[in-house]
Every structure is written in structure tokens, then in C-alpha cells.
Design a protein around this motif. Sequence first.
Motif, PDB file in Angstrom:
ATOM      1  N   ASN A  71     -21.598  48.751   2.385  1.00  0.00           N
ATOM      2  CA  ASN A  71     -21.802  46.783   1.384  1.00  0.00           C
ATOM      3  C   ASN A  71     -20.795  47.174   0.724  1.00  0.00           C
ATOM      4  O   ASN A  71     -20.507  45.948   0.036  1.00  0.00           O
ATOM      5  CB  ASN A  71     -23.484  46.672   0.770  1.00  0.00           C
ATOM      6  N   GLN A  72     -19.246  48.244   0.064  1.00  0.00           N
ATOM      7  CA  GLN A  72     -18.803  48.200  -0.559  1.00  0.00           C
ATOM      8  C   GLN A  72     -17.527  47.926   0.266  1.00  0.00           C
ATOM      9  O   GLN A  72     -16.534  47.332  -0.429  1.00  0.00           O
ATOM     10  CB  GLN A  72     -18.918  49.499  -1.484  1.00  0.00           C
ATOM     11  N   CYS A  73     -16.733  48.299   1.271  1.00  0.00           N
ATOM     12  CA  CYS A  73     -15.920  48.616   2.263  1.00  0.00           C
ATOM     13  C   CYS A  73     -15.961  47.790   2.960  1.00  0.00           C
ATOM     14  O   CYS A  73     -15.188  46.931   3.942  1.00  0.00           O
ATOM     15  CB  CYS A  73     -15.273  49.533   2.642  1.00  0.00           C
ATOM     16  N   HIS A  74     -16.953  47.149   3.518  1.00  0.00           N
ATOM     17  CA  HIS A  74     -17.716  46.074   4.782  1.00  0.00           C
ATOM     18  C   HIS A  74     -16.863  46.519   6.098  1.00  0.00           C
ATOM     19  O   HIS A  74     -16.084  45.975   6.667  1.00  0.00           O
ATOM     20  CB  HIS A  74     -16.765  44.925   3.927  1.00  0.00           C
ATOM     21  N   THR A  75     -16.584  47.986   6.165  1.00  0.00           N
ATOM     22  CA  THR A  75     -16.667  48.841   7.300  1.00  0.00           C
ATOM     23  C   THR A  75     -15.188  49.186   7.334  1.00  0.00           C
ATOM     24  O   THR A  75     -15.228  49.726   8.838  1.00  0.00           O
ATOM     25  CB  THR A  75     -17.298  48.226   8.698  1.00  0.00           C
ATOM     26  N   THR A  76     -14.517  48.515   6.624  1.00  0.00           N
ATOM     27  CA  THR A  76     -13.116  49.027   6.555  1.00  0.00           C
ATOM     28  C   THR A  76     -12.794  50.607   6.356  1.00  0.00           C
ATOM     29  O   THR A  76     -11.456  50.579   6.774  1.00  0.00           O
ATOM     30  CB  THR A  76     -12.677  48.313   5.748  1.00  0.00           C
ATOM     31  N   GLY A  77     -13.432  51.275   5.411  1.00  0.00           N
ATOM     32  CA  GLY A  77     -13.354  52.469   4.976  1.00  0.00           C
ATOM     33  C   GLY A  77     -12.998  53.038   3.709  1.00  0.00           C
ATOM     34  O   GLY A  77     -12.655  53.610   3.008  1.00  0.00           O
ATOM     35  N   PHE A  78     -11.787  50.936   3.213  1.00  0.00           N
ATOM     36  CA  PHE A  78     -11.523  50.655   2.219  1.00  0.00           C
ATOM     37  C   PHE A  78     -12.167  49.807   1.156  1.00  0.00           C
ATOM     38  O   PHE A  78     -12.019  49.392   1.473  1.00  0.00           O
ATOM     39  CB  PHE A  78      -9.796  50.894   1.987  1.00  0.00           C
ATOM     40  N   ARG A  79     -12.217  50.243  -0.418  1.00  0.00           N
ATOM     41  CA  ARG A  79     -12.883  49.339  -1.361  1.00  0.00           C
ATOM     42  C   ARG A  79     -11.645  48.723  -1.498  1.00  0.00           C
ATOM     43  O   ARG A  79     -10.655  48.834  -1.888  1.00  0.00           O
ATOM     44  CB  ARG A  79     -13.279  49.869  -2.658  1.00  0.00           C
ATOM     45  N   THR A  80     -11.693  47.045  -1.322  1.00  0.00           N
ATOM     46  CA  THR A  80     -10.955  46.113  -1.615  1.00  0.00           C
ATOM     47  C   THR A  80     -11.352  45.504  -3.326  1.00  0.00           C
ATOM     48  O   THR A  80     -10.130  44.945  -3.462  1.00  0.00           O
ATOM     49  CB  THR A  80     -10.689  45.139  -1.394  1.00  0.00           C
ATOM     50  N   ASP A  81     -12.506  46.380  -3.643  1.00  0.00           N
ATOM     51  CA  ASP A  81     -12.905  45.681  -4.982  1.00  0.00           C
ATOM     52  C   ASP A  81     -11.619  45.454  -6.298  1.00  0.00           C
ATOM     53  O   ASP A  81     -10.537  46.735  -5.788  1.00  0.00           O
ATOM     54  CB  ASP A  81     -14.039  45.817  -5.219  1.00  0.00           C
ATOM     55  N   LYS A  82     -12.150  46.121  -7.560  1.00  0.00           N
ATOM     56  CA  LYS A  82     -11.149  46.495  -8.059  1.00  0.00           C
ATOM     57  C   LYS A  82     -10.936  47.704  -8.529  1.00  0.00           C
ATOM     58  O   LYS A  82     -10.127  48.668  -8.789  1.00  0.00           O
ATOM     59  CB  LYS A  82     -11.622  46.029  -9.809  1.00  0.00           C
ATOM     60  N   ILE A  83     -12.038  48.603  -8.349  1.00  0.00           N
ATOM     61  CA  ILE A  83     -12.603  49.903  -8.342  1.00  0.00           C
ATOM     62  C   ILE A  83     -11.546  50.579  -7.073  1.00  0.00           C
ATOM     63  O   ILE A  83     -11.242  51.218  -7.590  1.00  0.00           O
ATOM     64  CB  ILE A  83     -14.311  50.158  -7.721  1.00  0.00           C
ATOM     65  N   GLY A  84     -11.174  49.586  -6.570  1.00  0.00           N
ATOM     66  CA  GLY A  84     -10.830  50.588  -5.157  1.00  0.00           C
ATOM     67  C   GLY A  84     -10.046  50.504  -5.414  1.00  0.00           C
ATOM     68  O   GLY A  84      -8.386  51.536  -5.097  1.00  0.00           O
ATOM     69  N   ARG A  85      -9.291  49.578  -5.498  1.00  0.00           N
ATOM     70  CA  ARG A  85      -7.679  49.297  -5.528  1.00  0.00           C
ATOM     71  C   ARG A  85      -7.305  50.179  -7.493  1.00  0.00           C
ATOM     72  O   ARG A  85      -5.823  50.539  -6.932  1.00  0.00           O
ATOM     73  CB  ARG A  85      -7.570  47.308  -6.443  1.00  0.00           C
ATOM     74  N   ASP A  86      -7.907  50.407  -8.501  1.00  0.00           N
ATOM     75  CA  ASP A  86      -7.460  51.334  -8.935  1.00  0.00           C
ATOM     76  C   ASP A  86      -7.190  53.125  -8.383  1.00  0.00           C
ATOM     77  O   ASP A  86      -6.406  53.747  -8.544  1.00  0.00           O
ATOM     78  CB  ASP A  86      -8.129  51.112 -10.512  1.00  0.00           C
ATOM     79  N   ALA A  87      -8.189  53.235  -7.279  1.00  0.00           N
ATOM     80  CA  ALA A  87      -8.506  54.417  -7.298  1.00  0.00           C
ATOM     81  C   ALA A  87      -7.577  54.591  -6.036  1.00  0.00           C
ATOM     82  O   ALA A  87      -6.623  55.955  -6.305  1.00  0.00           O
ATOM     83  CB  ALA A  87     -10.383  54.723  -6.065  1.00  0.00           C
ATOM     84  N   ARG A  88      -6.491  53.589  -5.588  1.00  0.00           N
ATOM     85  CA  ARG A  88      -6.427  53.774  -4.555  1.00  0.00           C
ATOM     86  C   ARG A  88      -4.744  54.152  -4.944  1.00  0.00           C
ATOM     87  O   ARG A  88      -3.238  54.528  -5.112  1.00  0.00           O
ATOM     88  CB  ARG A  88      -6.006  52.475  -3.790  1.00  0.00           C
TER      89      ARG A  88
END
Length: 195
Positions: A131-148
Amino acid sequence: MGFDIYGLNPINETNVEKPIFPRDFNKLSDDEKNGYWDSRDAYEEAVPGDYWRSNVWWWRTLWAYTCEVCADVMTVTHMDAGSFNNGDKIPKTTAKRMVIKLKNAEAKGYHKKYEETHQEWMEKLPKDECNQCHTTGFRTDKIGRDARRKDPHYTCNGCDGKGYTKNFMASYPFSSEIAVSFRKFIQQSGGFQIC
């Protein structure tokens, strides 16, 4: 969240006095606080039917097992009591009958078979979509963008980049050892209350 189970009339063969929680507990020294908890632990060991606790994850399956084994000695109301921590009571006579059923199940090894079957069932459950990446393997929210930005190889921390997580129902394990511990509590409880 957990389930606190209190014996209604626990067997206390050695007449150990139950420690009373100090009214001014927060004002006590660390040694005094530790002394209280040590005496409480000693009491619960001497009077195993006084108190038993389980977190919700272990409790749900333990109670399902208990109800299955004891179905013909428990009422529907008794069985429902274990689904909530409302303070419902299982009377002494029912508790005694439950112990007989649970001991018989243990003698036949049913508690261990139940554990094996439950484990196999959990392993066969389909995976849940993350429910965080919706099966993509990559988060697209702020947490994911900042981490990437910091690490271009960063993957979803909810699923380790796999897109799927274990099935939610696999969060409810069962242990034959815990089932025996609970039966021993019931045996010494004199009936019990589920809070």
C-alpha cells in the motif's frame, strides 16, 4: 492492544499474598519499583491462575483453537467473549470442562497438528499489494522522493522493492507451547475474565 485474562478465583496453595500496586508508584525509587515488580513476578509464578496476557496477534488464533477444541462445553456467548476485551467472564464450571477438553487435545497431539496446519495455511496465503508503492517497488510520495534523491537505488521500504507484502492474515500466528501455557492458566484460574 492485548487481552488481559484474570482468574476469578485462582488456586493459591501456598497462600502467597498478592502485592498491591503502590498508590505513589511514580514517587518510588528505581529499587523500590523493581522490588514491586519482582514481588509481582514471584506472585504470578506461585499463582499461575491469577493473570495471563496475550497481544492481539497471538490471542486471536489461540482463542479460535480454544473454541474449536471446547465447542461442546462453551456457549456461543462464552466463545464470543474472547473476541472482545469487555470484561466478560467464563465461569469456573465451564473452565473446568475446558481444561478436560484441552488436556485431551494435547494428549492426542492436536495442538501441535493445529500449529503445523496453521503455519502451512499462512505460508499459502496470497501476498498483499504493497500500500506504499502500489506494486511498483518504488514509493512516489515525499518520503520516497526524498530517499531517492539521497540514494538512487532506494526501493520501497514497505516491501523491500518487491511490490507485495505478506498477507495481513499471516500476522496471526499460533503456538502449541502458548496453547499449553493458556490451558495451565485456565486450570488454575477458578474461572476467568477477559479484559
